[in-house]
Design a protein around this motif. Structure first.
Motif, mmCIF file in Angstrom:
data_model
loop_
_atom_site.group_PDB
_atom_site.id
_atom_site.type_symbol
_atom_site.label_atom_id
_atom_site.label_comp_id
_atom_site.label_asym_id
_atom_site.label_seq_id
_atom_site.Cartn_x
_atom_site.Cartn_y
_atom_site.Cartn_z
ATOM 1 N N SER A 361 -45.984 -32.730 1.015
ATOM 2 C CA SER A 361 -45.147 -32.678 -0.497
ATOM 3 C C SER A 361 -43.684 -33.076 -0.281
ATOM 4 N N ASN A 540 -41.858 -35.352 -8.623
ATOM 5 C CA ASN A 540 -42.746 -34.448 -9.577
ATOM 6 C C ASN A 540 -42.302 -33.333 -9.467
ATOM 7 N N ASP A 542 -41.809 -30.925 -11.788
ATOM 8 C CA ASP A 542 -42.424 -30.070 -12.547
ATOM 9 C C ASP A 542 -43.669 -29.085 -11.736
ATOM 10 N N GLU A 543 -44.500 -30.248 -11.047
ATOM 11 C CA GLU A 543 -45.514 -29.827 -10.216
ATOM 12 C C GLU A 543 -45.050 -28.532 -9.198
#
Length: 618
Positions: A361, A540, A542-543
């Motif tokens: 990620s 992303n 917020d994830e």
């Protein structure tokens, strides 16, 4: 008009071996009957700076500018000037006679680094130990001169980068443009002399610059500025890692004062199209993955579908024409794994294009160099290896994969043994459970001496959040398998991943301590997490419970992002302590020290048992 390419690696990249971009493209373009010469301007400039004649100019320039940092170097300047040619020659050839001379009392000046040299280092017996010790002392000598240049003559100077500070997170072109309109430094003038000599020798009508890192951008732009002024008919193209990651949203027209084409991702297709365009064989709309300036606007030309040049069909990189006798082997860190980045000659070759995992990620998995995975055959690889050895005379290979696939490493090892091709090699891997004792043994038999891999944050919670696909137990067993077969292991470490707590940082350090103590790993490097625009974290946020707070994109580079991590620790304050601990572990020391002793503020006690790694190995 037939296109003649001069391909340039701008200052400064690795100084011990050739950066491979030009070799990859030379092999491809010559197969396509394009005239191609390449110049490693990085090593050419470095070896032009570190000469007695140029050092005299350096000291005079410092006097003229009335800059007086590092007074001890200035005081001993005659010794530095008289010794530098000999020292550079030794770092290029590493012979025992020169080593003994360098180690004679008073041969090297006792400057600000050499007077603090670590005399407790245990060197090997015999000539190998003498040469290593002399390389270490010679490296410190050269670094002293480098410190003087940086402080007194050119603030942009560094050994493996130039003006990196103005190219990093450059969301607009303002500061770069400002510096491009400032007076040249003495070092830049020397760079122009070398560049002009190359242009006069090769008479190119297209000059290409690879820009792998932020620390190559400004030198490439300075060279382009020089070419536009004095050789205005020559076209200029940029490509490379920096362009691929940072310039994907380019809209600022000012960079096109210096360059005609900027291509993204693999260079083979775009560069061949640029050649065909310049030769009048295609029109400008047939270009692929290339920025141009049209009607004073930045336009991205990308004919689809792109012409595909699959990894398995590409010819061997061609290093012919690069000055291997000029590369220097530095020995600043004695740790045997750490030194591989600065010592010895390595042919660079890619086993597989992209990453077969492409899930982490924090990684730029949306970009072509990660996401576009392509493989080849073991026979093809060994054919290329044999061709490169024939071209360079060098049998050391660094396979520069994002993550070399275990199946390919097994096939390659078997093929090297079957064909009796004797090389020494190292590569980057994921700590896959596939790397059992037998596979590691096979790799060692075929010539593997080291691997690098991402341990990142040694926390199972965070490893899962990163989608690394490994846990601490697995990493322990895999690294142990390598070490049992005398394959050195270097771990990439990360701190500050989103939501990482103080407790997790300290627990990660304890895991690292035990892995070093049990000889599962021999080397490591910490870096602080940075969110990037092309990673799942950056796309992303917020994830991952973070907030992106900048920088505001203003038409130029877009990659590194600033972020707030409200659930995480105050990450930067751990930098000094983590590195202090690691420095000791790299030197096989400090295992019995309480972790608190590395930090100058209170930290929590680790929650891990002292025998955590033993249990995984049991």
């Amino acid at each position: 008009m037939q296109t003649k390419i001069l391909f340039i690696t701008p200052p400064f990249t690795q100084l011990n071996t050739a950066y491979p971009a030009s070799a990859y493209l030379k092999g491809f373009l010559e197969k396509n009957e394009v005239s191609f010469a390449h110049c490693d301007l990085s090593i050419e400039l470095f070896t032009a700076i570190f000469t007695s004649d140029f050092l005299q100019e350096i000291f005079k320039e410092a006097d003229d500018l009335k800059n007086f940092d590092f007074p001890k170097v200035r005081k001993l300047k005659d010794i530095y000037i008289s010794r530098v040619d000999f020292v550079i020659a030794f770092l290029q050839k590493q012979d025992i006679e020169s080593a003994n001379k360098i180690l004679e009392t008073n041969f090297l000046p006792k400057g600000h680094r050499l007077q603090h040299v670590n005399k407790a280092i245990q060197w090997e017996q015999g000539n190998a130990g003498i040469i290593d010790k002399a390389k270490h002392y010679a490296t410190l000598f050269i670094e002293e001169i480098g410190d003087f240049i940086h402080a007194n003559v050119d603030e942009f100077f560094a050994f493996t980068k130039y003006a990196e500070q103005i190219a990093t997170a450059a969301s607009n072109f303002n500061q770069i443009d400002e510096f491009l309109n400032s007076q040249h430094s003495l070092i830049e003038d020397k760079m122009f002399d070398l560049l002009e000599a190359q242009i006069l020798e090769h008479s190119p009508n297209l000059v290409c610059f690879t820009i792998p890192f932020p620390g190559n951008l400004f030198a490439a732009l300075r060279c382009s500025q020089f070419i536009k002024q004095f050789f205005p008919t020559i076209k200029i193209a940029f490509g490379g890692g920096y362009c691929n990651t940072e310039l994907r949203s380019l809209s600022d027209v000012r960079i096109f004062d210096y360059v005609d084409f900027i291509s993204l991702d693999d260079g083979e297709g775009p560069l061949l199209k640029i050649v065909h365009f310049l030769e009048g064989k295609i029109d400008i709309n047939q270009l692929e993955r290339t920025y141009v300036l049209e009607k004073n606007k930045v336009v991205y030309k990308n004919k689809t579908p792109n012409t595909i040049y699959h990894h398995k069909n590409l010819p061997a990189p061609s290093y012919v024409g690069l000055p291997f006798h000029k590369y220097v082997s530095f020995l600043d860190v004695v740790n045997p794994m750490h030194r591989m980045w600065t010592d010895a000659r390595w042919n660079k070759l890619t086993i597989s294009h992209g990453c077969y995992w492409k899930q982490c990620s924090f990684c730029d998995v949306t970009l072509d160099y990660i996401g576009n995975y392509q493989n080849t055959t073991a026979d093809d690889l060994v054919n290329k290896i044999e061709q490169i050895i024939k071209d360079t005379g060098i049998t050391g290979f660094h396979f520069v994969d994002e993550a070399a696939p275990p199946k390919m490493l097994k096939a390659l090892s078997l093929k090297l043994i079957e064909r009796d091709v004797k090389i020494t090699w190292w590569t980057n891997i994921r700590f896959e459970k596939t790397f059992d004792f037998e596979l590691c043994q096979l790799m060692a038999t075929s010539g593997c001496i080291a691997v690098t891999g991402g341990l990142e944050v040694a926390s199972d919670r965070l490893l899962a959040k990163m989608k690394k696909g490994v846990d601490i137990a697995q990493v322990t067993r895999v690294t142990h398998n390598f070490s049992q077969n005398n394959i050195l292991v270097h771990a990439y470490l990360m701190y500050g991943f989103p939501t990482e707590t103080e407790q997790e940082t300290i627990d990660s350090l304890e895991v690292l301590r035990q892995l070093f103590e049990k000889n599962c790993i021999q080397s490591a490097f910490w870096h602080q997490f940075t969110a990037t625009a092309h990673s799942p974290v950056g796309q992303n946020p917020d994830e991952f419970s973070i907030e992106i707070i900048g920088p505001i994109f203003e038409g130029f580079a877009q990659n590194d992002l600033y972020h707030k991590d409200p659930k995480g620790a105050d990450h930067p304050k751990y930098t000094k302590g983590l590195n202090f601990a690691l420095h000791n572990y790299l030197n096989n020391a400090g295992y019995q020290e309480n972790l608190q002793n590395w930090f100058d503020f209170p930290i929590p006690k680790t929650t891990h048992p002292k025998d955590l790694i033993d249990r995984f190995l049991g």
